[in-house]
Design an enzyme around this catalytic site. Structure first.
Site, PDB file in Angstrom:
ATOM      1  N   HIS A   2       0.729  -1.149  -0.070  1.00  0.00           N
ATOM      2  CA  HIS A   2      -0.043   0.006   0.293  1.00  0.00           C
ATOM      3  C   HIS A   2       0.903   1.371   0.014  1.00  0.00           C
ATOM      4  O   HIS A   2       1.910   1.177   0.444  1.00  0.00           O
ATOM      5  CB  HIS A   2      -0.717   0.280   1.257  1.00  0.00           C
ATOM      6  CG  HIS A   2      -2.047  -1.135   1.094  1.00  0.00           C
ATOM      7  ND1 HIS A   2      -3.078  -0.879   1.906  1.00  0.00           N
ATOM      8  CD2 HIS A   2      -2.116  -2.222   0.311  1.00  0.00           C
ATOM      9  CE1 HIS A   2      -3.874  -1.739   1.747  1.00  0.00           C
ATOM     10  NE2 HIS A   2      -3.557  -2.646   0.525  1.00  0.00           N
ATOM     11  N   GLU A  28       1.138   3.981   1.702  1.00  0.00           N
ATOM     12  CA  GLU A  28       2.059   4.262   3.097  1.00  0.00           C
ATOM     13  C   GLU A  28       2.922   3.447   3.537  1.00  0.00           C
ATOM     14  O   GLU A  28       4.091   3.747   3.956  1.00  0.00           O
ATOM     15  CB  GLU A  28       0.530   4.285   4.202  1.00  0.00           C
ATOM     16  CG  GLU A  28      -0.443   5.323   3.977  1.00  0.00           C
ATOM     17  CD  GLU A  28      -1.640   4.724   3.395  1.00  0.00           C
ATOM     18  OE1 GLU A  28      -1.389   3.936   2.565  1.00  0.00           O
ATOM     19  OE2 GLU A  28      -2.691   5.119   3.509  1.00  0.00           O
ATOM     20  N   CYS A  79      -5.763   2.616   5.827  1.00  0.00           N
ATOM     21  CA  CYS A  79      -6.174   1.205   6.312  1.00  0.00           C
ATOM     22  C   CYS A  79      -5.813   0.898   7.438  1.00  0.00           C
ATOM     23  O   CYS A  79      -4.647   1.227   7.961  1.00  0.00           O
ATOM     24  CB  CYS A  79      -6.273   0.147   5.161  1.00  0.00           C
ATOM     25  SG  CYS A  79      -4.599  -0.814   5.142  1.00  0.00           S
ATOM     26  N   CYS A 128      -1.933  -0.138   7.353  1.00  0.00           N
ATOM     27  CA  CYS A 128      -1.076   1.253   7.195  1.00  0.00           C
ATOM     28  C   CYS A 128      -0.977   1.856   8.336  1.00  0.00           C
ATOM     29  O   CYS A 128       0.015   2.979   8.656  1.00  0.00           O
ATOM     30  CB  CYS A 128      -1.608   1.845   6.006  1.00  0.00           C
ATOM     31  SG  CYS A 128      -1.550   1.092   4.445  1.00  0.00           S
TER      32      CYS A 128
END
Lengths: 160, 160
Positions: B58, B60, B88, B91
């Site tokens: 992801h 991040e 999320c 992250c």
């Protein structure tokens, strides 16, 4: 042929061996994990936070990345993660994103806490509303075009 | 000299530009993030789940890894993450582990849900007791030596 419980213990022993190797070498935290697909080990990971300067390099994350690379897919359906300890929220969420079938763990969170690894705080924080968390999360608005609009207009997008 | 709010918008625009680039190229989900330390961008990430076959990639997480690598430390104290969308649980937990000072986001979870990215399920799951979750988590006990005992006996261990 070994029964399922025997195989489970064999795979867990492999994860624990990785954890002990790390614990003895001090190359990272005392955690190890393996990913199994179709009865075979397809990924493995040791905690590498301090050696690799990577705060996300927990054993389970490293093992998931390794397995996905070897299987050549970002979806680990059909796989089981064997980890030396109950996963922290980051690793558990990673297991959900990877869509593994099951997580098997050896040590409980209480044993981890006794060794100085207390993930309870993190679980508590994530369960809170954004405004009540210790880590400040603030919205910053700009006048830029919305990435989601670009995404939805792109016919070649790959959902995951 | 630009005031703090103006700098915030500039950094967020940089994260959004990464997100739009990804959204247009379909090289991953429509998410981008940057990490700022001491007024400078020290890490950046685009979602690379589908391109890199990495379910943990992801924006991040990629940005945190990038920043930690560049700064040469596993602890990102003093840093701020600017992300195109509310993180999320994976992250957000990664941001806690990285010990960043702040998370700034542009799109809300509701905008993300409208684009097909619904993290609410994952937040709900993580808040549940282990036995109530959809992803089975089971304990497997072996007779192996405890990695935590090895860790605690090692004088060279590096806590994190």
């Amino acid at each position: 042929m070994a029964d399922a419980a025997t195989k489970d213990r064999e795979f867990m022993s492999a994860a624990l061996a990785l954890a002990r190797k790390n614990a003895a070498s001090a190359e990272g935290g005392p955690f190890g994990a393996i990913v199994v697909f179709d009865g075979k080990i397809v990924g493995e990971g040791r905690n590498q936070v301090t050696t690799n300067n990577d705060p996300t390099a927990h054993a389970e994350v490293v093992a998931i990345r390794d397995a996905a690379k070897h299987l050549g897919r970002f979806d680990l359906r059909g796989c089981v993660i064997y980890t030396s300890c109950e996963p922290c929220p980051m690793c558990l969420a990673a297991a959900y994103w990877a869509r593994v079938d099951k997580v098997a763990y050896a040590a409980t969170q209480y044993e981890a806490a006794a060794a100085g690894f207390d993930d309870a705080y993190l679980y508590d924080e994530l369960a809170k509303d954004m405004g009540s968390r210790q880590l400040p999360c603030v919205q910053v608005k700009t006048g830029d075009e919305d990435p989601f609009a670009v995404w939805l207009a792109n016919p070649n997008r790959i959902p995951y």
